[in-house]
Structure formats: structure tokens, C-alpha cells
Design an enzyme around this catalytic site. Structure first.
Site, PDB file in Angstrom:
ATOM      1  N   GLY A  70     -21.018  -3.343  20.862  1.00 17.77           N
ATOM      2  CA  GLY A  70     -22.827  -2.412  21.354  1.00 17.77           C
ATOM      3  C   GLY A  70     -23.125  -2.205  19.804  1.00 17.77           C
ATOM      4  O   GLY A  70     -24.185  -1.831  19.642  1.00 17.77           O
ATOM      5  N   ASN A 100     -24.839  -1.260   7.471  1.00 18.89           N
ATOM      6  CA  ASN A 100     -25.971  -1.700   8.365  1.00 18.89           C
ATOM      7  C   ASN A 100     -26.699  -0.715   8.401  1.00 18.89           C
ATOM      8  O   ASN A 100     -25.704   0.417   9.260  1.00 18.89           O
ATOM      9  CB  ASN A 100     -26.104  -2.469   9.249  1.00 18.89           C
ATOM     10  CG  ASN A 100     -27.317  -2.580  10.085  1.00 18.89           C
ATOM     11  OD1 ASN A 100     -28.282  -1.515  10.104  1.00 18.89           O
ATOM     12  ND2 ASN A 100     -27.563  -4.043  10.291  1.00 18.89           N
ATOM     13  N   LYS A 134     -28.253   1.279   9.829  1.00 15.26           N
ATOM     14  CA  LYS A 134     -29.296   1.977  11.776  1.00 15.26           C
ATOM     15  C   LYS A 134     -27.885   1.345  11.924  1.00 15.26           C
ATOM     16  O   LYS A 134     -27.856   2.523  12.848  1.00 15.26           O
ATOM     17  CB  LYS A 134     -29.784   0.674  12.119  1.00 15.26           C
ATOM     18  CG  LYS A 134     -30.398   0.943  12.886  1.00 15.26           C
ATOM     19  CD  LYS A 134     -31.394   0.189  13.932  1.00 15.26           C
ATOM     20  CE  LYS A 134     -32.793  -0.181  12.694  1.00 15.26           C
ATOM     21  NZ  LYS A 134     -34.175  -1.623  13.511  1.00 15.26           N
ATOM     22  N   GLU A 168     -15.047   4.921  14.219  1.00 14.08           N
ATOM     23  CA  GLU A 168     -13.838   6.818  14.883  1.00 14.08           C
ATOM     24  C   GLU A 168     -14.162   7.989  14.600  1.00 14.08           C
ATOM     25  O   GLU A 168     -13.710   8.609  15.452  1.00 14.08           O
ATOM     26  CB  GLU A 168     -12.603   6.270  15.580  1.00 14.08           C
ATOM     27  CG  GLU A 168     -12.567   4.566  16.102  1.00 14.08           C
ATOM     28  CD  GLU A 168     -10.423   4.395  16.204  1.00 14.08           C
ATOM     29  OE1 GLU A 168     -10.610   5.018  17.860  1.00 14.08           O
ATOM     30  OE2 GLU A 168     -10.995   3.522  15.813  1.00 14.08           O
TER      31      GLU A 168
END
Length: 727
Positions: free
Chosen positions: A469, A621, A623, A694
Site C-alpha cells: 500500500g 514520490n 504523494k 517508520e
């Protein structure tokens, strides 16, 4: 570079939003059966009788497997320097191979049936009798039995500089504080699931895994077949957060059941079964003692922790790691102690160690700031360091905390803050603000890849990495496009299958940088091959070069897929890893700014505003990176305010094994989260990448606790921060 950094949509977005993506429990095979686990109801002892006749009589039941009739299974491999499949074994228990019970919830039988309904009905009818042995399951009551954590190269038991205890005793200002965090469990949207099928001695497993290469090695060892006879597929994983790193009983027993009944088996754990057979985060008891002069300069920093492991396994946690790297002091003591309990193994949970360690450290720094009457950001900057606080020599490859706090303070409006607790009110709400530092080490793993340029101009990247994801395939396509100078939409990435070249675990925030290093190397080799071909064929663009050379494609390969080649790759990787770690400290970092509102009468607490500014090196990236960091903050809000696994200290049974009773944040709990990053490449990391997975959760617990104190004047040192602790 024209593609890296752009906020491109995820390449797997279409198949996921249309339902075309198949997850582990959605693969069909002819003759497919369904399996359900039966769990032990004691924490330690032996099975004296198993009554399975009623279960076997349920229509549709194919088999009821127990330690009496299950096929043989080899013991779990022991952890070793190069044996990651042993390191990531969920436990040392050899399931269904003896009558011994090691934890409450251990699988003691597997029911296989034609339908999932029949399997569930029959599993409820299996009854066991036991002889019970004395079990130790109370973590808080076992604190005095804690022993130093075993030392190893990757997770040292602690560190020391000077005499921190003596310096604390003579400090002008000193605080000696105790913090606790509870056990917590993963709650990925996709339940743990396995579909397993045998073809002779060849095993195919569809699994919700974030470590498919180690799964393959582990399964091969347990079932006594060559590694090449095992194929693990996990192209789509519906969340993991560390819970799908280790190999838990469901995976092993699905494959065992498929071998026993000689038919494909699908095993999907119920939510309760996930709690009872998949480990979670260890609880902790932490001491943070700080000494300083009146100007805020630290003279002593002590951070010790007690965490738990199961008697059957579980990794230690680097709880004090942030205290060894964030602040300068001439005297530092960091120590990890552990207790072994008769409970299911603990395991990795997003930012293991740092997530709970930063809660204690960053809360203590805030408490010291209050004691000194200093601004908490000023105190942190007063003790910032450019070198390793422990040895005073090793440098940080990348450290931008001052810039992070300056940018975050401006975006948040920190300078408008009145430092006095309970100084701001909005109707019935007490309003407070707090800050904390985020910190997570950056690491690497060896990775094999192939990059193929085809005659039509398209590019195929192949590597057995994971997509849970976070947009991993999209990021690697962007990296490849820029490395080869081709359009993004001409790059296709294959992943999530052990038939592909060896990928890393999607753990420790290592995947993007590790894969990128090999992808860039392969692309450079590919460009050299094209240059050589161009000299022979007369040049032109890529398609023209291949057409003139009359070849369908050219390919670059990094790494070897032979057994000796894989071992050799790891052997070559380890010295470089150790040499680099002795020279540099690599880490992602950030600054959290939190605003909370606390109802003065009920203690109800709402996080109303959040600003997070991060240094994750180069952003591949914009986004997906922002989404990962935002997700980490949301998970941190759960850690801070809601999540707690309730373990009965008498029986070891988890008392809230469901989302009805184990509380995680929902949309209504989450404020607008303003995420930004410096996008400043680390000079020694592949493409300058440090990792975003993380670091977002670290420091969140402390930022909330510090804001709650500012709002109410009450200091909560025991997570979660629930309203009963504020009344």
C-alpha cells in the site's frame, strides 16, 4: 531527473479500486478446502486428551489434524547471522508435533472442511483436556526478574559514555522518571491468510507476507524440500506494519494441512485468531533520568528499558536507540533488559523500539524544559550534536534537525505559544501544544534485480519486493525511468513473487533504498551495454539500436539466484554494512507539532491540529511519501491515546482480541495533518534515500503527551492517554 519527486498516482491503483487485485485469500484452485485453527486455553502444560469425534462428524469435514495424526514437520531453524528465515520465525514451537502447550492461544488442532462454515462449526466442537504447569505471564510483576538483553551486532544491549549515575547525582537540575507503554497488536485491514497447494513435493503458497524470500527459505526447511521447490506469492498485501514479517502458525499449518489432505487449503484467521497467534509489540517499563546545568546543557542522560520476549521466541527492541543518537552529553547510559514470559512471541511493530523509546525520551526532555523554564525547542537545539554522542567521533551522514524545527515552528505558529500550562481555553476545552523529535535509523539489505529494455522501447524491472500500500512499484518505476531516461509509462515492474530475483523484506524502512541501489546499478550496466552496441550499429535511440542489432531486448542482472550466489552476496554485503556503520550514523528524522483540546470536566481529549516536518533524504514520490508519513502519525495517535492489548495477568489470555474492544483511531479522531519534507538527499545513501515508512510514528506519543500537559498541567507517563488519567 524529471520523474523522481513527482506526486504520481500509484500504478496499482486501478486494480485495487476496481477489485481486480487478488489478495492471499482470493486465489482459487480445483478441490480447494478451508481450514480453521483450534486454540489452547492454557498458558503452559500438556494435552492429555483431545476429543475430535464430534468435529469429524460435521458434514463436509475432511480431516481434523492434531499432534497425534499430523504429518511430520521439521523444527524451526535457529536464528543466525545469515539465516534470516530463523530470525523471522514467529516462534520456536514445532506446531502439532507434540502434546506440549507453550502459550494461551497456541494452535492444537486444524480442522479442514469443504466450506469455511463447516470448518468453523467443527473447530468449535474440538475439546481438549490438559495437565497445567506453572506459567509466568504477568509482565509488570516480573520486572524484578529482568536480565540484560543478549548482545548482537545488529541490536546491542546498550551503550555507555562517562559515569551517568555520578553526573546525575551532582547535576544542578536532575529528573529521574519512569514511563510505561502497554502491549499492542497489529490490526491490518487484510487478515492473515494463506492459500497453499502441493504438486508432489512442490509447494505454492499465496500469503499475506512482507518477507516472501525468507518465507520461502523457512517453508523449505520446515517441510524438508529444496528451496527451489517452494514458491511464495504476495503481489498485494492489505497492510502489515511488521505483523506479517515473521512466519506465524497459520502459514505453516495451512501448508501442513494441504500436504495431509492432498488438496489445496485456504486458511484465513479470524480477527481473534490473529491476536492469539500473531505477536504484537512488547510492553515496556522505561527509566529516563536527565541532569543538566541551569542553561539547559545536558550533563547526564540515562535511558533504560525492560521489555518482554516469549519463552518461545521474540526479538529484542532498540528502545534506547534514540537516546544514543539525539542529544549531546558527556555522560550517557543506555541499557536494554528483558524478561521471558509464557506468552506468544512479541514481534516487530512499526518502528520497533524507537516508537515507544521516543515517547519516554521526548517526554523527559519536555519535563526538563518545564523544570528549567526553557522553550522545549530551545532545549533540544541547545543539546543538538553533529557527532555520535557515545564515541564523540562518528559523524551523521545527514542531520537537519535545526532546519526541521525552524520550518515546523513557522508552519505551526509555535512562537505564539504561551508556555504556561492551562493558559489557553476555548469554552469548555483546555488547549495545549507540544513538540517532539522523530528519529529512525536508515539501513540497507542486499537485493537482486533484472532490468530489461525491449525493442519497442518498454522497460521491465523484476524484483521480489513487496507492495503493501505504500507505492513501492510506482517508486521503482520512477527511479528506473529517470535512470534510463525513458518515459515513466513505458516502465513495468514485476514484484511479490519468489520466482523473481531476490528482494528485501519490507521492514525497517529499508525496501526503497535497497531496491533502488540495485536498480540504478542495473540501469548503469544497461546503458553501458547500449553504448557498446551503438558503436557497432551506428547509434540512434534505444529502439533503433536494438533493431539494428537484431535483438529483441537487452538485460542487465544484479546479483545471482544460485544458492552460493545468494550467500556470496550476503557475505559481500555484511562487511560493507559494518564498515559503513562504523563510519557514519544514517537516520531519517523529523519534528512533530501537536495541538490538543481537553474537556476540562470529562477529560475527553481531541487532537485538533498536527504539523510534521521530515528529513527522509530524497523524496521519490511526493504523494506516496506524504501518505506514508501521515499514516505513521495516525498509527502514533493510536499508540498515544487508544491502543492497549489487555492481558490477564493470571492466565495470559488476551481479553480484548477484536476491533470492538481494542481501539484504533478512526476518521473522526484524526485532525488535518500537515506533512512536509526537506527533500534533501543523503550524500552516502543510494539516490540519497533514507526511508519514510517508520519515522512518522516516532515521537508522536511524546508530542501528544507534551501537549496534554501544556493543556491541563497533568503529566501522563503511562500510555495510552485515556480520560481516566486526566480526571
Amino acid at each position: 531527473m524529471t520523474t523522481i519527486g513527482q506526486p504520481l498516482d500509484r500504478v496499482d491503483g486501478g486494480v485495487k479500486t476496481t477489485g481486480a487485485a487478488k489478495f492471499a485469500a482470493e486465489h482459487f484452485y480445483p478441490g480447494l478446502t478451508h481450514a480453521v485453527l483450534v486454540h489452547a486455553t492454557i498458558s503452559r502444560g500438556r494435552i492429555t486428551a483431545l476429543h475430535t469425534d464430534e468435529a469429524s462428524a460435521v458434514p463436509g469435514v475432511v480431516a481434523v489434524l492434531t499432534h497425534i495424526n499430523a504429518p511430520p514437520l521439521k523444527p524451526a531453524p535457529k536464528p543466525g547471522m545469515f539465516n534470516f528465515s530463523g530470525t523471522f520465525s514467529g516462534s520456536s514451537v514445532n506446531y502439532l508435533q507434540s502434546d506440549e502447550v507453550h502459550w494461551e492461544g497456541q494452535p492444537i488442532a486444524v480442522v479442514v472442511a469443504e466450506t469455511s462454515a463447516a470448518a468453523r462449526e467443527a473447530a468449535a466442537l474440538v475439546r481438549a483436556e490438559y495437565t497445567v504447569s506453572k506459567a509466568v505471564v504477568d509482565f509488570a510483576g516480573s520486572e524484578e526478574d529482568a536480565r540484560p538483553q543478549p548482545n548482537n551486532a545488529f541490536l546491542p544491549r546498550g551503550a555507555k559514555r562517562g559515569d551517568a549515575e555520578a553526573a546525575l547525582a551532582t547535576a544542578q537540575v536532575a529528573l529521574d522518571l519512569r514511563y510505561t507503554t502497554p502491549p499492542q497488536n497489529h490490526n491490518a485491514l487484510e487478515l492473515h491468510a494463506t492459500t497453499a497447494t502441493w504438486d508432489g513435493d512442490r509447494l505454492t503458497v499465496h500469503d499475506a507476507s512482507q518477507t516472501i524470500d525468507w518465507f520461502r527459505t523457512h517453508l523449505a526447511l520446515r517441510f524438508g524440500v529444496p528451496m527451489t521447490n517452494v514458491r511464495v506469492l504476495a503481489p498485494f498485501v492489505g497492510g502489515a506494519f511488521g505483523g506479517k514479517s515473521a512466519i506465524w502458525p497459520g502459514t505453516i499449518l495451512a501448508a501442513l494441512a494441504a500436504r495431509a489432505v492432498n488438496r489445496p487449503v485456504r486458511l484465513v484467521l479470524s480477527r481473534e485468531a490473529v491476536y492469539r497467534t500473531v505477536g504484537g509489540r512488547t510492553p515496556s517499563i522505561q527509566r529516563v533520568a536527565v541532569g543538566a546545568d541551569r542553561d539547559g546543557k545536558l550533563t547526564s542522560l540515562i535511558h533504560t528499558s525492560v521489555t518482554r520476549t516469549g519463552r518461545i521466541g521474540g526479538p529484542p527492541e532498540q528502545v534506547t536507540s534514540p537516546s544514543q543518537h539525539l542529544y549531546a552529553s558527556e555522560n550517557i547510559l543506555a541499557r536494554h533488559d528483558i524478561v521471558q514470559l509464557d506468552l506468544l512471541s512479541n514481534t516487530f511493530m512499526r518502528a520497533p523500539g524507537e516508537a515507544i523509546g521516543t515517547f519516554a525520551l521526548e517526554s523527559a526532555i519536555d519535563e526538563l524544559a518545564c523544570e528549567l523554564g526553557m522553550d522545549p525547542i530551545e532545549l533540544r537545539m541547545c543539546n543538538d550534536t553533529a557527532v555520535d554522542p557515545i564515541d564523540g567521533k562518528k559523524k551523521f551522514s545527514h542531520r537537519r534537525l535545526r532546519e526541521l524545527y525552524a520550518l515546523g515552528a513557522e508552519r505551526f505558529g509555535w512562537h505564539e505559544r504561551n508556555p504556561e500550562p492551562r493558559s489557553r481555553r476555548d469554552g469548555r476545552w483546555l488547549v495545549g501544544t507540544g513538540v517532539a523529535t522523530a528519529y529512525h535509523p536508515a539501513m540497507m539489505m542486499p537485493v537482486n534485480v533484472t532490468v530489461r529494455l525491449l525493442a519497442d522501447g518498454s522497460v521491465l524491472v523484476r524484483c521480489a519486493f513487496h507492495e503493501m500500500g505504500m507505492g513501492a512499484a510506482t517508486a521503482q518505476a520512477q527511479i528506473t525511468a529517470d535512470a534510463l531516461g525513458v518515459p515513466f509509462d513505458t516502465v513495468r515492474v514485476e514484484y511479490g513473487d519468489t520466482e523473481l530475483p531476490m528482494g528485501p523484506a519490507a521492514a525497517g524502512s529499508v525496501q526503497t533504498a535497497s531496491v533502488a541501489a540495485s536498480v540504478v546499478q542495473a540501469c548503469e550496466e544497461l546503458k553501458q551495454t547500449l553504448k557498446s552496441m551503438a558503436r557497432k550499429t551506428g547509434g540512434g535511440n534505444n529502439e533503433e539500436i536494438l533493431r539494428r542489432a537484431k535483438v529483441p531486448h537487452v538485460e542487465a542482472v544484479v546479483g545471482s539466484e544460485t544458492r552460493l550466489g545468494r550467500i556470496g552476496g550476503r557475505v559481500r554485503f555484511l562487511p560493507n554494512f559494518l564498515r559503513e556503520s562504523q563510519r557514519w550514523i544514517k537516520a531519517a528524522s523529523g519534528a512533530h507539532f501537536c495541538e490538543v483540546r481537553v474537556d476540562a470536566e470529562t477529560g475527553e481529549t481531541r487532537v485538533s491540529r498536527w504539523v510534521g516536518v521530515f528529513d527522509i533524504g530524497r523524496v521519490i514520490n511526493a504523494k506516496t511519501a506524504a501518505s506514508q508519513l501521515r499514516g505513521g502519525i495516525v498509527m502514533g495517535l493510536g499508540l498515544a491515546m487508544a491502543e492497549e492489548t489487555l492481558v490477564d495477568p493470571r492466565t495470559g489470555r488476551i481479553m480484548n482480541p477484536s476491533l470492538a474492544e481494542y481501539h484504533v483511531p478512526v476518521h473522526a479522531d484524526i485532525p488535518p495533518i500537515d506533512v512536509s519534507f526537506l527533500d534533501d538527499p543523503d550524500p552516502i545513501a543510494p539516490l540519497g534515500i533514507l526511508g519514510a515508512g517508520e519515522v512518522g510514528i516516532t515521537g508522536v506519543g511524546a508530542a501528544v503527551a507534551n501537549a496534554v500537559h501544556h493543556a491541563t498541567g497533568k503529566r501522563v507517563r503511562d500510555l495510552p492517554i485515556t480520560l481516566d488519567k486526566l480526571l
